[in-house]
Design an enzyme around this catalytic site. Sequence first.
Site, short mmCIF file in Angstrom:
data_model
loop_
_atom_site.label_atom_id
_atom_site.label_comp_id
_atom_site.label_asym_id
_atom_site.label_seq_id
_atom_site.Cartn_x
_atom_site.Cartn_y
_atom_site.Cartn_z
N ASP A 62 0.82 -1.22 0.00
CA ASP A 62 0.00 0.00 0.00
C ASP A 62 0.85 1.26 0.00
O ASP A 62 2.07 1.21 0.20
CB ASP A 62 -0.96 0.00 1.21
CG ASP A 62 -0.29 -0.38 2.52
OD1 ASP A 62 0.95 -0.43 2.57
OD2 ASP A 62 -1.01 -0.62 3.50
N ASN A 128 -7.50 -2.50 14.49
CA ASN A 128 -8.88 -2.88 14.17
C ASN A 128 -8.92 -4.08 13.21
O ASN A 128 -9.93 -4.36 12.60
CB ASN A 128 -9.64 -1.69 13.57
CG ASN A 128 -9.00 -1.18 12.28
OD1 ASN A 128 -8.07 -1.78 11.75
ND2 ASN A 128 -9.52 -0.07 11.75
N HIS A 130 -7.14 -4.49 10.43
CA HIS A 130 -6.90 -4.24 9.00
C HIS A 130 -5.57 -4.84 8.55
O HIS A 130 -4.62 -4.95 9.32
CB HIS A 130 -7.03 -2.76 8.63
CG HIS A 130 -5.92 -1.86 9.05
ND1 HIS A 130 -6.05 -0.92 10.04
CD2 HIS A 130 -4.66 -1.71 8.59
CE1 HIS A 130 -4.91 -0.25 10.17
NE2 HIS A 130 -4.06 -0.72 9.30
N GLU A 135 -9.54 -1.77 5.46
CA GLU A 135 -10.18 -1.45 6.72
C GLU A 135 -11.39 -2.37 6.94
O GLU A 135 -11.88 -2.99 5.99
CB GLU A 135 -10.65 0.01 6.68
CG GLU A 135 -9.51 1.02 6.57
CD GLU A 135 -8.85 1.32 7.91
OE1 GLU A 135 -8.98 0.50 8.85
OE2 GLU A 135 -8.20 2.37 8.02
C1 GLP Z 1 -0.62 0.61 8.56
C2 GLP Z 1 -0.22 -0.25 7.36
C3 GLP Z 1 -0.38 -1.72 7.65
C4 GLP Z 1 0.25 -2.05 8.96
C5 GLP Z 1 -0.44 -1.31 10.06
C6 GLP Z 1 0.12 -1.61 11.44
O1 GLP Z 1 -1.95 0.92 8.59
N1 GLP Z 1 -0.97 0.08 6.20
O2 GLP Z 1 0.20 -2.47 6.59
O3 GLP Z 1 0.17 -3.44 9.21
O4 GLP Z 1 -0.29 0.08 9.82
O5 GLP Z 1 1.23 -0.80 11.70
P1 GLP Z 1 2.33 -1.10 12.76
O6 GLP Z 1 3.12 -2.24 12.23
O7 GLP Z 1 3.15 0.16 12.84
O8 GLP Z 1 1.63 -1.43 14.03
#
Ligand code: GLP
Length: 234
Positions: A62, A128, A130, A135
Amino acid sequence: MEIIKVKDQQSGSQKAFELIAQGLQNNAHVLGLATGSTPIKLYQEMVKSDLDFSQITSINLDEYIGLDADNPQSYHYFMNQNLFQFKKFKNSYVPNGVASDIDAEIKNYDQIIADNPIDIQILGIGQNGHIGFNEPKTPFDCTTHRVQLTQSTIEANARFFTDKNDVPKEAISMGIASIMKSKHIILMAWGANKAEAIYQTVKGPISEDCPASILQNHPHATIIVDEAAASKLD
Ligand code: GLP
């Protein structure tokens, strides 16, 4: 679903690295990559290894709409900083968040994924549930698409920005249908703030309310969790 419980992020990242190394030995040549704090130590393991990625294609999940690769908050910049500046890949794809035609970019990205079927997909997870930027309520049959980020995701990601108002409100994300086509999926989660999402992913109903719960249907999904993230599982 295979659940691997580890002591901490370091040992979990080491485990994920070993799975990738084994995969490469077994001819995996397309890696799906993720951003966020979760995979950082995995990328450090990859960087300090003597693994050769020069024949490997990477496809990222993404990107924020409106941020280019030179913007320190963009996911493309993150990948350059944490991995690509140290390890040469054959091709590395990240959605172009500043494409003049976002719809064309989305089509193009689906074509890239179709042309390069993903052998191993790395995932983190949002609080949440995702995955990528899929989402809650995102249809499971979605391919690459344009996403309006939820307030909770904007707030969770605000820690990387000096001003919360600078967090983009939209992103391009690989869809759940694309993620599910990957041959092997490795989802990692560290810390107590992921415990509920992990519980819903592993023990909850398969529901679009928790996008990662779809992984229960995947033939080869590995969930690597530290003690805190696993704390609601027993
Ligand atoms: C973002 C990314 C996800 C990631 C998530 C969790 O929203 N788009 O790919 O898994 O954050 O982030 P973190 O690894 O910093 O907890």
